[in-house]
Design a protein around this motif. Structure first.
Motif, PDB file in Angstrom:
ATOM      1  N   ARG A   4       0.836  -1.193   0.000  1.00  0.00           N
ATOM      2  CA  ARG A   4       0.000   0.000   0.000  1.00  0.00           C
ATOM      3  C   ARG A   4       0.874   1.248   0.000  1.00  0.00           C
ATOM      4  O   ARG A   4       2.038   1.222   0.391  1.00  0.00           O
ATOM      5  CB  ARG A   4      -0.910   0.010   1.230  1.00  0.00           C
ATOM      6  N   PHE A   5       0.269   2.356  -0.452  1.00  0.00           N
ATOM      7  CA  PHE A   5       0.955   3.637  -0.409  1.00  0.00           C
ATOM      8  C   PHE A   5       0.894   4.184   1.014  1.00  0.00           C
ATOM      9  O   PHE A   5      -0.148   4.143   1.662  1.00  0.00           O
ATOM     10  CB  PHE A   5       0.297   4.625  -1.372  1.00  0.00           C
ATOM     11  N   LYS A   8       1.870  10.578   0.373  1.00  0.00           N
ATOM     12  CA  LYS A   8       1.767  11.268  -0.916  1.00  0.00           C
ATOM     13  C   LYS A   8       2.405  12.649  -0.788  1.00  0.00           C
ATOM     14  O   LYS A   8       2.103  13.412   0.131  1.00  0.00           O
ATOM     15  CB  LYS A   8       0.301  11.410  -1.326  1.00  0.00           C
ATOM     16  N   LYS A 146     -10.064   7.283  -8.055  1.00  0.00           N
ATOM     17  CA  LYS A 146      -8.814   7.375  -7.303  1.00  0.00           C
ATOM     18  C   LYS A 146      -8.323   5.992  -6.898  1.00  0.00           C
ATOM     19  O   LYS A 146      -7.130   5.690  -6.998  1.00  0.00           O
ATOM     20  CB  LYS A 146      -9.023   8.249  -6.070  1.00  0.00           C
ATOM     21  N   LYS A 147      -9.239   5.142  -6.451  1.00  0.00           N
ATOM     22  CA  LYS A 147      -8.865   3.799  -6.028  1.00  0.00           C
ATOM     23  C   LYS A 147      -8.314   2.984  -7.192  1.00  0.00           C
ATOM     24  O   LYS A 147      -7.313   2.276  -7.056  1.00  0.00           O
ATOM     25  CB  LYS A 147     -10.067   3.077  -5.417  1.00  0.00           C
ATOM     26  N   LYS A 149      -6.916   4.122  -9.866  1.00  0.00           N
ATOM     27  CA  LYS A 149      -5.602   4.666 -10.204  1.00  0.00           C
ATOM     28  C   LYS A 149      -4.528   4.071  -9.294  1.00  0.00           C
ATOM     29  O   LYS A 149      -3.473   3.634  -9.757  1.00  0.00           O
ATOM     30  CB  LYS A 149      -5.603   6.197 -10.073  1.00  0.00           C
ATOM     31  N   GLU A 150      -4.813   4.072  -7.995  1.00  0.00           N
ATOM     32  CA  GLU A 150      -3.845   3.544  -7.033  1.00  0.00           C
ATOM     33  C   GLU A 150      -3.618   2.045  -7.242  1.00  0.00           C
ATOM     34  O   GLU A 150      -2.483   1.566  -7.124  1.00  0.00           O
ATOM     35  CB  GLU A 150      -4.327   3.824  -5.612  1.00  0.00           C
ATOM     36  N   SER A 154      -0.137   0.451  -8.107  1.00  0.00           N
ATOM     37  CA  SER A 154       0.337  -0.581  -7.173  1.00  0.00           C
ATOM     38  C   SER A 154       0.753  -1.836  -7.921  1.00  0.00           C
ATOM     39  O   SER A 154       1.766  -2.466  -7.592  1.00  0.00           O
ATOM     40  CB  SER A 154      -0.763  -0.926  -6.159  1.00  0.00           C
TER      41      SER A 154
END
Length: 239
Positions: A4-5, A8, A146-147, A149-150, A154
């Motif tokens: 996970r990130f 940011k 957004k999810k 994209k992440e 990932s």
């Protein structure tokens, strides 16, 4: 469990919590917008495996962008690793880049994954000094979520960074999926395998038979990592 990130950095939050990264705007005149990201790798938190450079904004911003470029230089030249890095200075004493990346963009982009810096090992046996390397992507993102994209970014990271291999999506993530793959169509084909030995098969022999049957339908499990993971799942059925 998944990668996970953890943080940011952008034009609002310009520096990382560990003070290893600082983002600054160097130029905004005419048709050029220039940012600088300064990284002190010795300060990067040990739990951080990768740093991704990602350009966001959607068509609202990408309609005004035609191209992008990344230039990577050493702010503080390190003589210790000069053997495999380019010359640090040109004839005029100017610091030379050891990486330059140029790409075109389109106005329908929702984002652009540009490149990633990641840990690829250690310089010392005590594992106190990380070895970092770079991977270029220039991969366009078209989703607006957004999810999503992440998740997309990932996946790029997990497929590249060796230390994150355990987070890679597997063909069979659990025993239930393996059992589903050994469908009623596949099971009859196993009959002749069991008839060869009147006393039945040993567990290792049974696992080998099942693995070969799965391979017929899912040849990608021959990959070294996938094979070992699949065998582990098969063994889990008996222990």
């Amino acid at each position: 469990e998944r990668a996970r990130f953890v943080e940011k950095i952008d034009v609002v939050a310009k520096h990382s919590k560990d003070d290893s990264c600082l983002l600054t705007k160097d130029r905004n005149s005419g048709d050029i917008l220039q940012f600088s990201l300064k990284i002190d790798f010795k300060l990067v938190k040990y739990t951080t495996s990768a740093i991704v450079l990602y350009l966001d904004g959607g068509p609202r911003n990408f309609q005004y962008l035609q191209s992008m470029s990344i230039v990577c230089i050493r702010s503080l030249p390190d003589r210790g690793y000069g053997e495999f890095l380019p010359n640090e200075f040109d004839n005029n004493g100017k610091n030379l880049p050891f990486l330059k990346l140029v790409g075109r963009t389109r106005k329908n982009y929702q984002g652009l994954a540009m490149c990633m810096l990641y840990k690829d090992g250690w310089y010392d046996s005590e594992k106190t000094l990380s070895r970092w390397t770079i991977k270029t992507f220039l991969e366009a993102i078209y989703t607006t979520s957004k999810k999503e994209k992440e998740d997309h970014i990932s996946q790029l990271i997990v497929e590249t960074v060796p230390s994150l291999d355990r987070y890679r999506p597997r063909i069979f993530s659990n025993v239930k999926e393996i059992c589903a793959a050994l469908s009623s169509h596949s099971l009859p084909k196993l009959k002749k395998k069991f008839q060869k030995n009147a006393e039945g098969l040993q567990i290792n022999e049974f696992i080998e038979v099942l693995f070969k049957q799965l391979y017929e339908s899912f040849p990608k499990i021959r990959d070294e990592t996938e094979a070992s993971y699949t065998v582990a799942m098969l063994q889990e059925m008996f222990y």
